[in-house]
Design a protein around this motif. Structure first.
Motif, PDB file in Angstrom:
ATOM      1  N   VAL A   1       0.839  -1.198   0.000  1.00  0.00           N
ATOM      2  CA  VAL A   1       0.000   0.000   0.000  1.00  0.00           C
ATOM      3  C   VAL A   1       0.871   1.244   0.000  1.00  0.00           C
ATOM      4  O   VAL A   1       1.997   1.242   0.498  1.00  0.00           O
ATOM      5  CB  VAL A   1      -0.977   0.042   1.197  1.00  0.00           C
ATOM      6  CG1 VAL A   1      -1.998  -1.067   1.103  1.00  0.00           C
ATOM      7  CG2 VAL A   1      -0.256  -0.008   2.510  1.00  0.00           C
TER       8      VAL A   1
ATOM      9  N   HIS B   1       0.586   5.340   1.062  1.00  0.00           N
ATOM     10  CA  HIS B   1      -0.212   6.363   1.743  1.00  0.00           C
ATOM     11  C   HIS B   1       0.701   7.454   2.273  1.00  0.00           C
ATOM     12  O   HIS B   1       1.879   7.214   2.533  1.00  0.00           O
ATOM     13  CB  HIS B   1      -1.040   5.743   2.884  1.00  0.00           C
ATOM     14  CG  HIS B   1      -0.202   5.096   3.953  1.00  0.00           C
ATOM     15  ND1 HIS B   1       0.314   5.790   5.005  1.00  0.00           N
ATOM     16  CD2 HIS B   1       0.222   3.820   4.106  1.00  0.00           C
ATOM     17  CE1 HIS B   1       1.002   4.975   5.783  1.00  0.00           C
ATOM     18  NE2 HIS B   1       0.969   3.764   5.250  1.00  0.00           N
TER      19      HIS B   1
ATOM     20  N   MET C   1      -4.614   8.586   4.575  1.00  0.00           N
ATOM     21  CA  MET C   1      -5.374   7.484   3.990  1.00  0.00           C
ATOM     22  C   MET C   1      -4.650   6.907   2.780  1.00  0.00           C
ATOM     23  O   MET C   1      -3.880   7.595   2.121  1.00  0.00           O
ATOM     24  CB  MET C   1      -6.766   7.968   3.598  1.00  0.00           C
ATOM     25  CG  MET C   1      -7.600   8.384   4.788  1.00  0.00           C
ATOM     26  SD  MET C   1      -9.267   8.827   4.331  1.00  0.00           S
ATOM     27  CE  MET C   1      -9.895   7.279   3.758  1.00  0.00           C
ATOM     28  N   GLN C   2      -4.962   5.666   2.473  1.00  0.00           N
ATOM     29  CA  GLN C   2      -4.334   4.947   1.367  1.00  0.00           C
ATOM     30  C   GLN C   2      -4.592   5.637   0.034  1.00  0.00           C
ATOM     31  O   GLN C   2      -5.711   6.019  -0.273  1.00  0.00           O
ATOM     32  CB  GLN C   2      -4.887   3.521   1.334  1.00  0.00           C
ATOM     33  CG  GLN C   2      -4.332   2.677   0.219  1.00  0.00           C
ATOM     34  CD  GLN C   2      -4.848   1.255   0.285  1.00  0.00           C
ATOM     35  OE1 GLN C   2      -4.944   0.680   1.350  1.00  0.00           O
ATOM     36  NE2 GLN C   2      -5.175   0.711  -0.863  1.00  0.00           N
ATOM     37  N   LEU C   3      -3.547   5.783  -0.766  1.00  0.00           N
ATOM     38  CA  LEU C   3      -3.647   6.355  -2.105  1.00  0.00           C
ATOM     39  C   LEU C   3      -3.837   5.270  -3.160  1.00  0.00           C
ATOM     40  O   LEU C   3      -4.603   5.434  -4.101  1.00  0.00           O
ATOM     41  CB  LEU C   3      -2.388   7.157  -2.438  1.00  0.00           C
ATOM     42  CG  LEU C   3      -2.117   8.376  -1.572  1.00  0.00           C
ATOM     43  CD1 LEU C   3      -0.725   8.921  -1.854  1.00  0.00           C
ATOM     44  CD2 LEU C   3      -3.170   9.435  -1.822  1.00  0.00           C
TER      45      LEU C   3
ATOM     46  N   GLU D   1      -2.828   0.711  -4.055  1.00  0.00           N
ATOM     47  CA  GLU D   1      -2.232  -0.541  -3.611  1.00  0.00           C
ATOM     48  C   GLU D   1      -1.749  -1.341  -4.804  1.00  0.00           C
ATOM     49  O   GLU D   1      -2.231  -1.170  -5.918  1.00  0.00           O
ATOM     50  CB  GLU D   1      -3.204  -1.365  -2.777  1.00  0.00           C
ATOM     51  CG  GLU D   1      -4.348  -1.961  -3.535  1.00  0.00           C
ATOM     52  CD  GLU D   1      -5.242  -2.799  -2.640  1.00  0.00           C
ATOM     53  OE1 GLU D   1      -5.532  -3.938  -3.034  1.00  0.00           O
ATOM     54  OE2 GLU D   1      -5.633  -2.317  -1.568  1.00  0.00           O
TER      55      GLU D   1
ATOM     56  N   VAL E   1       5.161  10.192   1.174  1.00  0.00           N
ATOM     57  CA  VAL E   1       4.406   8.941   1.150  1.00  0.00           C
ATOM     58  C   VAL E   1       5.202   7.792   1.751  1.00  0.00           C
ATOM     59  O   VAL E   1       6.428   7.808   1.769  1.00  0.00           O
ATOM     60  CB  VAL E   1       3.934   8.549  -0.271  1.00  0.00           C
ATOM     61  CG1 VAL E   1       2.988   9.571  -0.829  1.00  0.00           C
ATOM     62  CG2 VAL E   1       5.082   8.292  -1.193  1.00  0.00           C
TER      63      VAL E   1
END
Length: 76
Positions: free
Chosen positions: A11, A13, A18-20, A22, A67
């Motif tokens: 992942v 992020h 929050m996750q950008l 995957e 990130v």
């Protein structure tokens, strides 16, 4: 050293965000691995850690230096 399965989820992020996106790292033949994040060229290496570092460099160039690229932990 950590034990890995045949396919690991990755992942991306921001730090504390929050996750950008995957992707994954998969075993690609004997003792080689290939990883991919959407929109970026695939990376290959001899270890999962090597591929993860290469994907992290590409993700930082694309998304910015803040990130984090990490493996998704497996729950037993």
């Amino acid at each position: 050293m950590m034990k890995y399965s045949m396919k690991e989820e990755v992942v991306v992020h921001p730090v504390d965000g929050m996750q950008l996106t995957e992707g994954y790292i998969r075993e690609d033949g004997a003792a080689h691995y290939r990883g991919c994040l959407p929109g970026l060229e695939p990376e290959a290496g001899d270890t999962i850690e090597d591929v993860l570092l290469r994907l992290a460099r590409k993700a930082k160039a694309y998304y910015g230096d803040d990130v984090v690229v990490e493996l998704v932990p497996h729950h037993a």
